[in-house]
Each structure stands twice: as structure tokens, then as C-alpha cells.
Design a protein around this motif. Structure first.
Motif, PDB file in Angstrom:
ATOM      1  N   THR A 142       1.483   9.775   7.867  1.00 25.77           N
ATOM      2  CA  THR A 142       0.202   9.193   8.235  1.00 25.77           C
ATOM      3  C   THR A 142      -0.052   9.627   9.682  1.00 25.77           C
ATOM      4  N   GLU A 144      -1.716   7.766  12.605  1.00 26.79           N
ATOM      5  CA  GLU A 144      -2.206   6.860  13.656  1.00 26.79           C
ATOM      6  C   GLU A 144      -1.841   7.359  15.050  1.00 26.79           C
ATOM      7  N   ARG A 173       6.036  11.580   2.149  1.00 23.38           N
ATOM      8  CA  ARG A 173       6.832  10.344   2.236  1.00 23.38           C
ATOM      9  C   ARG A 173       7.987  10.516   1.267  1.00 23.38           C
ATOM     10  N   GLU A 175       9.739   9.159  -0.812  1.00 28.18           N
ATOM     11  CA  GLU A 175       9.781   7.965  -1.663  1.00 28.18           C
ATOM     12  C   GLU A 175      11.137   7.873  -2.379  1.00 28.18           C
ATOM     13  N   SER A 185       3.836  10.768  -5.621  1.00 27.94           N
ATOM     14  CA  SER A 185       4.604  11.975  -5.341  1.00 27.94           C
ATOM     15  C   SER A 185       5.145  11.878  -3.929  1.00 27.94           C
ATOM     16  N   ASP A 192      -7.543  10.469   5.569  1.00 28.35           N
ATOM     17  CA  ASP A 192      -7.307   9.335   6.454  1.00 28.35           C
ATOM     18  C   ASP A 192      -8.277   9.371   7.622  1.00 28.35           C
ATOM     19  N   GLU A 315      -3.562   1.537  -6.843  1.00 23.93           N
ATOM     20  CA  GLU A 315      -4.181   1.516  -5.512  1.00 23.93           C
ATOM     21  C   GLU A 315      -4.677   2.922  -5.165  1.00 23.93           C
ATOM     22  N   GLY A 317      -6.965   3.471  -2.615  1.00 26.78           N
ATOM     23  CA  GLY A 317      -7.340   3.576  -1.208  1.00 26.78           C
ATOM     24  C   GLY A 317      -7.050   2.277  -0.506  1.00 26.78           C
ATOM     25  N   GLN A 318      -6.957   2.350   0.838  1.00 30.04           N
ATOM     26  CA  GLN A 318      -6.687   1.107   1.576  1.00 30.04           C
ATOM     27  C   GLN A 318      -7.350   1.157   2.947  1.00 30.04           C
ATOM     28  N   PHE A 320      -7.426  -0.718   6.803  1.00 33.58           N
ATOM     29  CA  PHE A 320      -6.630  -1.550   7.712  1.00 33.58           C
ATOM     30  C   PHE A 320      -7.392  -1.774   9.014  1.00 33.58           C
ATOM     31  N   TYR A 349      -8.088   4.139   7.496  1.00 31.87           N
ATOM     32  CA  TYR A 349      -8.717   4.049   6.175  1.00 31.87           C
ATOM     33  C   TYR A 349      -8.252   5.220   5.317  1.00 31.87           C
ATOM     34  N   GLY A 350      -7.408   4.947   4.335  1.00 29.30           N
ATOM     35  CA  GLY A 350      -6.833   6.040   3.528  1.00 29.30           C
ATOM     36  C   GLY A 350      -7.394   6.099   2.119  1.00 29.30           C
ATOM     37  N   GLY A 352      -6.118   8.192  -1.468  1.00 26.68           N
ATOM     38  CA  GLY A 352      -5.134   9.106  -2.064  1.00 26.68           C
ATOM     39  C   GLY A 352      -5.825  10.084  -3.004  1.00 26.68           C
TER      40      GLY A 352
HETATM   41  N1  5CA Z   1      -2.764   5.387   7.549  1.00 26.53           N
HETATM   42  C1  5CA Z   1      -3.132   4.539   6.479  1.00 26.53           C
HETATM   43  C2  5CA Z   1      -4.568   4.671   6.103  1.00 26.53           C
HETATM   44  S1  5CA Z   1      -5.287   6.082   6.703  1.00 26.53           S
HETATM   45  C3  5CA Z   1      -2.261   4.814   5.266  1.00 26.53           C
HETATM   46  O1  5CA Z   1      -1.408   5.653   5.298  1.00 26.53           O
HETATM   47  N2  5CA Z   1      -2.523   4.079   4.193  1.00 26.53           N
HETATM   48  S2  5CA Z   1      -1.698   4.042   2.839  1.00 26.53           S
HETATM   49  O2  5CA Z   1      -0.306   4.051   3.081  1.00 26.53           O
HETATM   50  O3  5CA Z   1      -2.198   2.922   2.116  1.00 26.53           O
HETATM   51  O4  5CA Z   1      -2.047   5.326   2.035  1.00 26.53           O
HETATM   52  C4  5CA Z   1      -3.390   5.613   1.700  1.00 26.53           C
HETATM   53  C5  5CA Z   1      -3.534   5.983   0.239  1.00 26.53           C
HETATM   54  O5  5CA Z   1      -2.729   7.119  -0.047  1.00 26.53           O
HETATM   55  C6  5CA Z   1      -3.051   4.925  -0.729  1.00 26.53           C
HETATM   56  O6  5CA Z   1      -4.050   3.966  -0.972  1.00 26.53           O
HETATM   57  C7  5CA Z   1      -2.750   5.748  -1.960  1.00 26.53           C
HETATM   58  O7  5CA Z   1      -3.936   5.948  -2.710  1.00 26.53           O
HETATM   59  C8  5CA Z   1      -2.291   7.071  -1.391  1.00 26.53           C
HETATM   60  N3  5CA Z   1      -0.825   7.217  -1.461  1.00 26.53           N
HETATM   61  C9  5CA Z   1       0.106   6.544  -0.724  1.00 26.53           C
HETATM   62  N4  5CA Z   1       1.344   6.932  -1.076  1.00 26.53           N
HETATM   63  C10 5CA Z   1       1.215   7.864  -2.050  1.00 26.53           C
HETATM   64  C11 5CA Z   1       2.123   8.644  -2.824  1.00 26.53           C
HETATM   65  N5  5CA Z   1       3.441   8.569  -2.649  1.00 26.53           N
HETATM   66  N6  5CA Z   1       1.614   9.514  -3.749  1.00 26.53           N
HETATM   67  C12 5CA Z   1       0.285   9.633  -3.915  1.00 26.53           C
HETATM   68  N7  5CA Z   1      -0.617   8.924  -3.219  1.00 26.53           N
HETATM   69  C13 5CA Z   1      -0.173   8.051  -2.292  1.00 26.53           C
END
Ligand code: 5CA
Length: 482
Positions: A142, A144, A173, A175, A185, A192, A315, A317-318, A320, A349-350, A352
Motif C-alpha cells: 500500500t 500511505e 502482500r 498472504e 492473490s 489507491d 470486499e 473496495g475500502q 479509510f 481509498y482502495g 481491488g
Molecule cells: N491503503 C488502503 C486503501 S488505498 C488499502 O490498502 N486498503 S485495503 O487493504 O483494504 O485494500 C484495498 C482493496 O484491495 C481491498 O478492498 C480489496 O478489494 C483489494 N485487495 C486487498 N488484498 C487483496 C488480495 N490479496 N488480492 C486481491 N485483492 C486484494
């Protein structure tokens, strides 16, 4: 002479029509129509054994992705085209809401993360790398820290606020359990955005703009995404919403009011500089929360029995709001109107992007394959030539192919000499919204068989009306003008 004039007239009118269409509407990407014989579409007959959920199975079977290692995927042409359409919609709606696009690198210096204190806190999910000069780097999960660094290097005054900067970049990430294909993945594409404001009230306005932009973004992709109160995890802060698609295969448990499934979406002419709080209040006044923050007793109290949805969700999108969590330790300050130096209030604001593709499939498929909403479909129409070796059939198909292309429709032309059964199966599997079937019988009677992939409805239409029928169906379903 009369016959000649009539032919000339028809030709003239048709060209006028095509010219008009050319400017009227364009597929979201520069239209790349294709002949299947020239394309790369490695569809699989077998159902992949280790793919647990339907979207993962269908993406592999439809030749959209290929796994290269755990949680790492190549995007093959068909999948890549869908991903690009999704990305384009995301970018259009971010731009409309006033966010500005830039691009940051995938690798980041560890020192930035030491400033915020997250270098150690992030743990094993962070992929740490050392370069030849023994400098510590990381593959960004990410951004920030990096965006805060960009901000502090040039913005010094409250007069330059508000500011919202975003990029679309690959994240990594590590995971523990990458699974479900591109749904979870290790490397994934994320949009973002990061907002900077003078104070909490202003930051709420920036948050609200993204809230509305997200409602529009998912709607344009044919998705029903519900904003739900959510936990903030490693990003931090107190205020957060996840945008959730209800699906049995979703990873989170969610609770919400069923009226949220049918709410009206703000239209294209929404004024982002107006007060958006009534829209946000309208959406957030009904109960919706993920299980990390949901109080079940409160849910049962707030929502009548017949309106309760307790389900699984994806999920996509998110949002914060985290105030000065990064700006304070990293010294991202501006002088306010009294000349006082204050740390800016931030949100992130993310979305995916590579997760949205399987999420759409989870929401839209049947036993024969994918059913793409037109706005993200890799091709809007497929022409199936049932007798590729027959001169008449091929002539009709070629004409339709070129006319649809000049009307700016994304067309896939199956000009291969496979049998009809295999062609039908592939067309259904890859989910192109409209199918035009051309065989010797239809050619003789001057008709094409038309099939709507979503409804399964079939009917014959005169060849002369095919292009107009397709244009009339496709253009509104692109959802790019609403
Ligand atoms: N920095 C903040 C927002 S910019 C952030 O990283 N938010 S997050 O962690 O929620 O990730 C944003 C979006 O990325 C999630 O809502 C999801 O749709 C997507 N995402 C997160 N992790 C994964 C993953 N391992 N594989 C695919 N999509 C992912």
C-alpha cells in the motif's frame, strides 16, 4: 437507373448512420475487435481440480489467467481486456470526483516505513528486498508513506488543499493463504487514492466524494456493492467502509438491511462540489456492517426480521479516514489561515481491480459459463460462423464483422472451422453478452440467429437489421452516460 439510385441511396444512408455512430458512443477502450483464428484464447475443456470457487474455475477454463506460482498470475488476452475495462471505469469515476492520477513505483525504500513505524509492524505480509548496495527495500503492499512523502516535499499551505492523488499500481502482500485465484492473490492490482485536508470537516467532504464515486463505479460494472461499516486493520483510523458484494463464496460475514440492495445510485451529473452528506446519510442510516464490527443484537434491533440479510460478502473496495496517523510522524504539515503549522488530515481509498474481475463472475454466471455485463465484457458481440468453409456464410459474417466494427462495437468473430457444438460452448463459456449465429439456412432466408447470453432468449432477425439491433442494445448497457 432506379435500381442503381436505390442501391446508392441505401449505401449513402448506411454510411451516414455509421459516421453518426462513430461519434455517438465508443467502447470504453479503443475497440480491439478480433478474429478468433488470430487470437490467443486457450480455453480448457477440463474443470481445473484445485480451483475451489466458480470464478476461479471459469477464469482458468475461459483462458483468462494462468497461475505462475502461488498467488501470482499472468493475465491472458481475454482476462486482460476485462481487467483494463474495469480499470478504465475506476479511473473515469476517480477523475470525475476530482482525484488526480499519478504513478508511484512498486518498490519502496524501507526508511519511509520506518518513519511511520509500520516497517516492523507490518510483519510477514511485507516482502522485504535488499538491493546490491545493501539498501532495504520492500514491494509496496500500500502507499500511505510514499504519498505522504510526495505531499510533504511540495505542499506547504492550506491554500493548496484539498488534494486527492491516486494511482493504479501492482501491490504485493505475502498472504498466508493466497486462494481463489485472483480473488486473494499475493500480487494484485489496486487503485489507491489518498486525500489531504486541513481539518476533520474538510476530510469528511473528501471521504464523501470517494463514497459517491465508489457507488457509481461498481454500479457501472453491473455490480450491487453495499457500503458497510468496517474494521480498519493495519491501515488504521476509526472511520471506514468496505464495499461488499453479496456472494456465498465471499470471505467475510456481513449483516445488512435488504433495502440497501435496491437503492438509487447518484447519476453522472452529480456535483461533487455540492454537499454530499445527505446521500451518505441516506446510505449509512440503514444497518450494514462486516462481522469485525457488527453488533448482532444491534442488528436485530435495528432491522425488521423480513429485511435482515446475514450473508457472506466479497470486499471489492475500502475507504479509510485516519486523520494525522501518517502526517504527524512524517511531518506532512501546512500553514493554516492564521499562519499556524498543522498536520494534514488524511484518508485512503482502495479498489481491488484484479479482485473485481472474479467478483463480477461470482455475481454473474450460469452452469455454462460467464455472463459478462456489457460494460466490462471483453467483447460485446460474438459472430459465430457455423460454416467457415462456405463462401456465402463467410461473406455475410465478414460484412457483419466490418459493419459492427465501424459502428464501434467490440466484436469477436469466430471464423474457425470448429463444429457448431464447440463454438456454442466456447461462446457461452467466455460470456460474450450477445451472440450472432450465421449458418447456411439463415443466409438463404436472409436472417441471423440472435442469442442474448444473459436471458438465453433466441430469435431470428433480418440481416439488414442486425447492426442497428446490436447498437441499440449495447450502447445503453455500457452505462457510460448515466
Ligand atoms: N491503503 C488502503 C486503501 S488505498 C488499502 O490498502 N486498503 S485495503 O487493504 O483494504 O485494500 C484495498 C482493496 O484491495 C481491498 O478492498 C480489496 O478489494 C483489494 N485487495 C486487498 N488484498 C487483496 C488480495 N490479496 N488480492 C486481491 N485483492 C486484494
Amino acid at each position: 437507373m432506379l435500381a442503381f439510385l436505390s442501391i446508392w441511396y441505401k449505401f449513402f444512408i448506411k454510411n451516414q448512420l455509421n459516421c453518426f455512430k462513430l461519434f455517438e458512443s465508443q467502447s470504453i477502450l479503443e475497440s480491439i475487435s478480433m478474429r478468433l483464428s488470430n487470437y490467443f484464447l486457450p480455453v480448457l475443456k477440463e474443470v481445473p481440480k484445485d480451483a475451489e470457487i466458480v470464478s476461479h474455475r471459469l477464469m482458468l477454463r475461459a483462458g483468462m489467467i494462468r497461475q505462475q506460482a502461488a498467488g501470482l498470475y499472468s493475465w491472458l488476452p481475454l482476462g486482460f481486456k476485462v481487467m483494463q475495462k474495469v480499470q478504465k471505469i475506476v479511473e473515469q469515476e476517480q477523475n470525475r470526483a476530482g482525484a488526480i492520477e499519478l504513478l508511484m513505483p512498486t518498490l519502496q525504500p524501507a526508511d519511509l516505513w520506518r518513519e511511520s513505524g509500520r516497517y516492523d509492524a507490518y510483519g510477514k505480509e511485507m516482502l522485504r528486498i535488499t538491493d546490491r548496495g545493501e539498501r532495504d527495500l520492500l514491494y509496496g503492499p500500500t502507499n500511505e508513506e510514499m504519498i505522504t512523502d510526495i505531499f510533504r516535499s511540495s505542499i506547504k499551505s492550506y491554500k493548496d488543499l484539498p488534494l486527492n492523488l491516486y494511482h493504479v499500481q501492482w501491490k504485493f502482500r505475502d498472504e498466508v493463504r493466497p486462494r481463489f485465484g485472483t480473488m486473494r492473490s499475493r500480487e494484485f492490482l489496486m487503485k489507491d487514492a489518498y486525500s489531504f485536508d486541513l481539518n476533520e470537516d474538510e476530510a469528511a467532504k473528501s471521504y464523501n466524494k470517494m463514497f459517491v464515486a465508489y457507488l457509481r463505479t461498481y454500479y457501472r460494472m453491473g455490480l450491487t456493492a453495499i457500503p458497510m461499516r468496517a474494521d480498519t486493520g493495519p491501515i488504521g483510523g476509526e472511520l471506514s467502509h468496505e464495499f461488499i458484494i453479496i456472494a456465498d463464496t465471499g470471505e467475510s460475514e456481513v449483516y445488512c438491511h435488504s433495502d440497501l440492495l435496491n437503492k438509487a445510485i447518484p447519476s453522472i451529473d452529480i456535483d461533487y462540489n455540492s454537499d454530499l452528506s445527505s446521500i451518505i446519510d441516506d446510505w449509512t442510516s440503514l444497518f450494514a456492517a462486516t462481522d469485525d464490527v457488527a453488533d448482532v443484537a444491534e442488528f436485530e434491533n435495528a432491522v425488521p426480521n423480513d429485511k435482515r440479510i446475514k450473508a457472506r460478502g466479497i470486499e471489492v473496495g475500502q475507504l479509510f479516514y485516519f486523520g494525522d496517523k501518517y502526517s504527524k510522524p512524517m511531518g506532512a504539515t501546512v500553514t493554516d489561515s492564521n499562519g499556524k503549522e498543522v498536520a494534514v488530515h488524511m484518508g485512503s481509498y482502495g479498489i481491488g481491480i484484479t479482485r473485481i474481475v472474479p467478483a463480477i463472475i461470482e455475481a454473474s454466471h450460469d452452469e455454462n459459463g460467464i455472463i459478462w455485463p456489457v460494460s466490462v465484457a471483453p467483447f460485446e458481440v460474438i459472430i459465430l460462423n457455423l460454416r467457415a468453409k462456405d463462401e456465402e456464410c463467410s461473406k455475410v459474417c465478414e460484412n457483419l464483422y466490418s459493419e459492427l466494427k465501424s459502428a464501434n462495437i467490440d466484436v469477436l468473430y469466430d471464423d474457425t472451422d470448429q463444429g457448431a457444438g464447440a463454438k456454442f460452448a466456447t461462446a457461452d463459456l467466455i460470456g460474450i453478452p450477445f451472440q450472432l449465429v450465421i449458418g447456411p439456412r439463415g443466409v438463404k432466408s436472409g436472417e441471423a440467429e440472435f442469442k442474448n447470453r444473459a436471458s438465453g432468449e433466441k430469435n431470428n432477425i433480418p440481416l439488414s437489421g442486425v447492426v442497428q439491433t446490436i447498437v441499440d442494445l449495447v450502447i445503453p448497457q455500457r452505462r457510460d452516460k448515466i
